[in-house]
Design an enzyme around this catalytic site. Structure first.
Site, PDB file in Angstrom:
ATOM      1  CB  CYS A  87      -0.955  -0.004   1.184  1.00 35.73           C
ATOM      2  SG  CYS A  87      -2.185  -1.299   1.039  1.00 35.73           S
ATOM      3  CG  HIS A 112      -3.070   3.611   1.518  1.00 34.91           C
ATOM      4  ND1 HIS A 112      -3.464   3.123   0.296  1.00 34.91           N
ATOM      5  CD2 HIS A 112      -3.184   2.578   2.388  1.00 34.91           C
ATOM      6  CE1 HIS A 112      -3.792   1.850   0.428  1.00 34.91           C
ATOM      7  NE2 HIS A 112      -3.639   1.505   1.690  1.00 34.91           N
ATOM      8  CG  ASN A 156      -6.482  -0.673   0.571  1.00 30.29           C
ATOM      9  OD1 ASN A 156      -5.820  -0.245  -0.370  1.00 30.29           O
ATOM     10  ND2 ASN A 156      -5.929  -1.115   1.687  1.00 30.29           N
TER      11      ASN A 156
HETATM   12  O1  UT7 Z   1      -3.445  -0.656   3.630  1.00 27.18           O
HETATM   13  C1  UT7 Z   1      -3.041  -1.556   4.581  1.00 27.18           C
HETATM   14  C2  UT7 Z   1      -3.996  -2.691   4.490  1.00 27.18           C
HETATM   15  N1  UT7 Z   1      -4.841  -2.982   5.558  1.00 27.18           N
HETATM   16  C3  UT7 Z   1      -5.294  -2.151   6.516  1.00 27.18           C
HETATM   17  O2  UT7 Z   1      -4.972  -1.007   6.659  1.00 27.18           O
HETATM   18  C4  UT7 Z   1      -6.295  -2.771   7.444  1.00 27.18           C
HETATM   19  C5  UT7 Z   1      -6.161  -2.268   8.837  1.00 27.18           C
HETATM   20  N2  UT7 Z   1      -7.150  -2.889   9.694  1.00 27.18           N
HETATM   21  C6  UT7 Z   1      -8.445  -2.511   9.651  1.00 27.18           C
HETATM   22  O3  UT7 Z   1      -8.834  -1.693   8.852  1.00 27.18           O
HETATM   23  C7  UT7 Z   1      -9.366  -3.097  10.673  1.00 27.18           C
HETATM   24  O4  UT7 Z   1      -8.626  -3.797  11.640  1.00 27.18           O
HETATM   25  C8  UT7 Z   1     -10.441  -4.038  10.072  1.00 27.18           C
HETATM   26  C9  UT7 Z   1     -11.419  -3.241   9.227  1.00 27.18           C
HETATM   27  C10 UT7 Z   1      -9.797  -5.135   9.229  1.00 27.18           C
HETATM   28  C11 UT7 Z   1     -11.228  -4.699  11.190  1.00 27.18           C
HETATM   29  O5  UT7 Z   1     -11.810  -3.672  11.992  1.00 27.18           O
HETATM   30  P1  UT7 Z   1     -11.650  -3.702  13.575  1.00 27.18           P
HETATM   31  O6  UT7 Z   1     -12.403  -2.550  14.092  1.00 27.18           O
HETATM   32  O7  UT7 Z   1     -10.181  -3.765  13.872  1.00 27.18           O
HETATM   33  O8  UT7 Z   1     -12.382  -5.019  13.935  1.00 27.18           O
HETATM   34  P2  UT7 Z   1     -11.854  -6.185  14.854  1.00 27.18           P
HETATM   35  O9  UT7 Z   1     -10.867  -7.007  14.111  1.00 27.18           O
HETATM   36  O10 UT7 Z   1     -11.489  -5.610  16.193  1.00 27.18           O
HETATM   37  O11 UT7 Z   1     -13.171  -7.013  15.021  1.00 27.18           O
HETATM   38  C12 UT7 Z   1     -14.280  -6.534  15.780  1.00 27.18           C
HETATM   39  C13 UT7 Z   1     -15.390  -7.527  15.630  1.00 27.18           C
HETATM   40  C14 UT7 Z   1     -14.955  -8.979  15.810  1.00 27.18           C
HETATM   41  O12 UT7 Z   1     -15.996  -9.663  16.447  1.00 27.18           O
HETATM   42  P3  UT7 Z   1     -15.946  -9.991  18.025  1.00 27.18           P
HETATM   43  O13 UT7 Z   1     -14.712 -10.801  18.211  1.00 27.18           O
HETATM   44  O14 UT7 Z   1     -15.874  -8.653  18.696  1.00 27.18           O
HETATM   45  O15 UT7 Z   1     -17.208 -10.734  18.245  1.00 27.18           O
HETATM   46  C15 UT7 Z   1     -14.803  -9.461  14.404  1.00 27.18           C
HETATM   47  O16 UT7 Z   1     -14.965 -10.853  14.299  1.00 27.18           O
HETATM   48  O17 UT7 Z   1     -15.911  -7.430  14.303  1.00 27.18           O
HETATM   49  C16 UT7 Z   1     -15.917  -8.717  13.705  1.00 27.18           C
HETATM   50  N3  UT7 Z   1     -15.724  -8.583  12.271  1.00 27.18           N
HETATM   51  C17 UT7 Z   1     -16.719  -8.383  11.423  1.00 27.18           C
HETATM   52  N4  UT7 Z   1     -18.056  -8.261  11.607  1.00 27.18           N
HETATM   53  C18 UT7 Z   1     -18.816  -8.047  10.530  1.00 27.18           C
HETATM   54  C19 UT7 Z   1     -14.552  -8.608  11.585  1.00 27.18           C
HETATM   55  N5  UT7 Z   1     -14.813  -8.428  10.279  1.00 27.18           N
HETATM   56  C20 UT7 Z   1     -16.145  -8.270  10.155  1.00 27.18           C
HETATM   57  C21 UT7 Z   1     -17.003  -8.060   9.061  1.00 27.18           C
HETATM   58  N6  UT7 Z   1     -18.318  -7.943   9.301  1.00 27.18           N
HETATM   59  N7  UT7 Z   1     -16.550  -7.927   7.794  1.00 27.18           N
END
Ligand code: UT7
Length: 334
Positions: free
Chosen positions: A121, A261, A291
């Site tokens: 990225c 980005h 993204n």
């Molecule tokens: O350019 C570089 C590339 N990547 C990035 O920059 C990504 C950076 N990371 C992120 O953007 C975020 O970490 C994500 C968008 C991937 C995830 O968001 P988050 O706020 O960090 O969510 P989390 O991993 O803390 O998950 C919170 C909850 C979890 O459930 P529990 O354990 O609290 O019950 C996940 O299982 O959200 C759940 N979850 C989802 N729910 C619905 C994770 N993905 C999803 C989804 N839909 N797609």
């Protein structure tokens, strides 16, 4: 290093182009594919839809060629006058042969040499540094930098944490020696390879060549430790942008636009807050494209080009796999 202290020729962006495929993959579409919902995706990432290159026989080069053609036709550039083509991508058409070489030949840049640059990225940000350095040294006069990724080719559409984020697209800019005082001003670039497994495709390289085991374990798709990437991205992108702001004595209100980005709206907001920007100073199109990895920054430039005025102060910031990250400062030259 502060670039203002060097005596190089200043490199300016003199043209931009972009391309996204027509097919839309909306949050509602994703609800039918994995256990997710529009409210979660919108509130956690800011993404509503992304573009997908559906044609099975079209690869990243197709996106790149379209973006390059857009630039060439809008600015009436003779492709034969291009000295080099650099392509930032993590989804080359094929391994070994640089996709940039195919793109250069297809657009008729017959006098250019071309190669790919891989920094996920941050690829386009690093590519801008490389392009500016080639122009700055006086060695070349026209560098075409393309950022293109067909992310749909490496995304696992059963992994809800990853598949909601990415889309396909391409953008291109031309770097030339500045004919006024505007152009590439400063950069702060960093990397940390100790975190390479936090955002990766594990197999297909020399560490884990393709085998029955790698296929069975699904190691050929993109995998990210979302939380780890998020944590690093928020702190490092913001720190890099602040560093650029401080050492160029830029006040918040003097910055025309932050060009970040597009990985997650929350990461972008954190960066903008850290350097004290209003919402209208922050360029964003994540809602429509998600993204697109190496394409996010040039697509932002292409979508917002009509807003820019000569002398506008643009601050760039990116974070990605590697880890790679950084920020840069450019004054708009036209
Ligand atoms: O350019 C570089 C590339 N990547 C990035 O920059 C990504 C950076 N990371 C992120 O953007 C975020 O970490 C994500 C968008 C991937 C995830 O968001 P988050 O706020 O960090 O969510 P989390 O991993 O803390 O998950 C919170 C909850 C979890 O459930 P529990 O354990 O609290 O019950 C996940 O299982 O959200 C759940 N979850 C989802 N729910 C619905 C994770 N993905 C999803 C989804 N839909 N797609």
């Amino acid at each position: 290093m502060n670039l203002e202290k060097t005596n190089q020729i200043k490199a300016a962006i003199t043209a931009v182009g972009g391309y996204v495929p027509d097919a839309i993959l909306s949050n509602e579409d994703l609800e039918k594919m994995v256990d997710t919902n529009d409210a979660w995706i919108t509130s956690r990432t800011g993404i509503k839809e992304r573009r997908i290159l559906k044609d099975k026989d079209k690869a990243t080069s197709f996106l790149a060629i379209e973006a390059a053609h857009d630039l060439i036709s809008k600015y009436n550039i003779d492709p034969k006058s291009i000295d080099m083509v650099i392509m930032a991508t993590i989804t080359p058409d094929i391994h070994v042969a640089a996709t940039a070489a195919y793109v250069a030949s297809t657009i008729g840049a017959d006098n250019a040499f071309a190669y790919d640059l891989t920094a996920a990225c941050s690829g386009f940000l690093y590519g801008m540094s490389t392009s500016a350095a080639y122009i700055g040294s006086g060695r070349y006069k026209k560098v075409l930098l393309v950022g293109a990724d067909k992310m749909s080719s490496i995304v696992d559409y059963t992994d809800r944490e990853t598949c909601v984020i990415f889309g396909d697209g391409a953008g291109a800019v031309l770097f030339e020696p500045s004919i006024n005082k505007f152009g590439w001003e400063d950069e702060y670039l960093r990397s940390n390879g100790n975190e390479r497994m936090s955002l990766r495709i594990k197999a297909g390289g020399s560490l884990h060549p393709t085998s029955k085991e790698t296929l069975e374990n699904n190691w050929h798709n993109l995998f990210q430790e979302g939380k780890t990437v998020f944590k690093y991205a928020v702190s490092e992108m913001a720190y890099a942008a602040e560093k650029i702001k401080e050492r160029n004595n830029l006040k918040g209100e003097e910055i025309s636009y932050l060009v970040p980005h597009q990985a997650n709206k929350r990461i972008i907001d954190a960066t903008a807050n850290r350097i004290g920007l209003r919402e209208d100073q922050v360029l964003m199109n994540i809602a429509f494209y998600g993204n697109t990895t190496a394409a996010t920054i040039p697509l932002l430039l292409n979508d917002n080009e009509s807003k820019f005025k000569k002398g506008d102060k643009l601050v760039f910031a990116a974070f990605g796999g590697g880890f790679t990250w950084g920020a840069a400062y450019l004054t708009w030259a036209y």
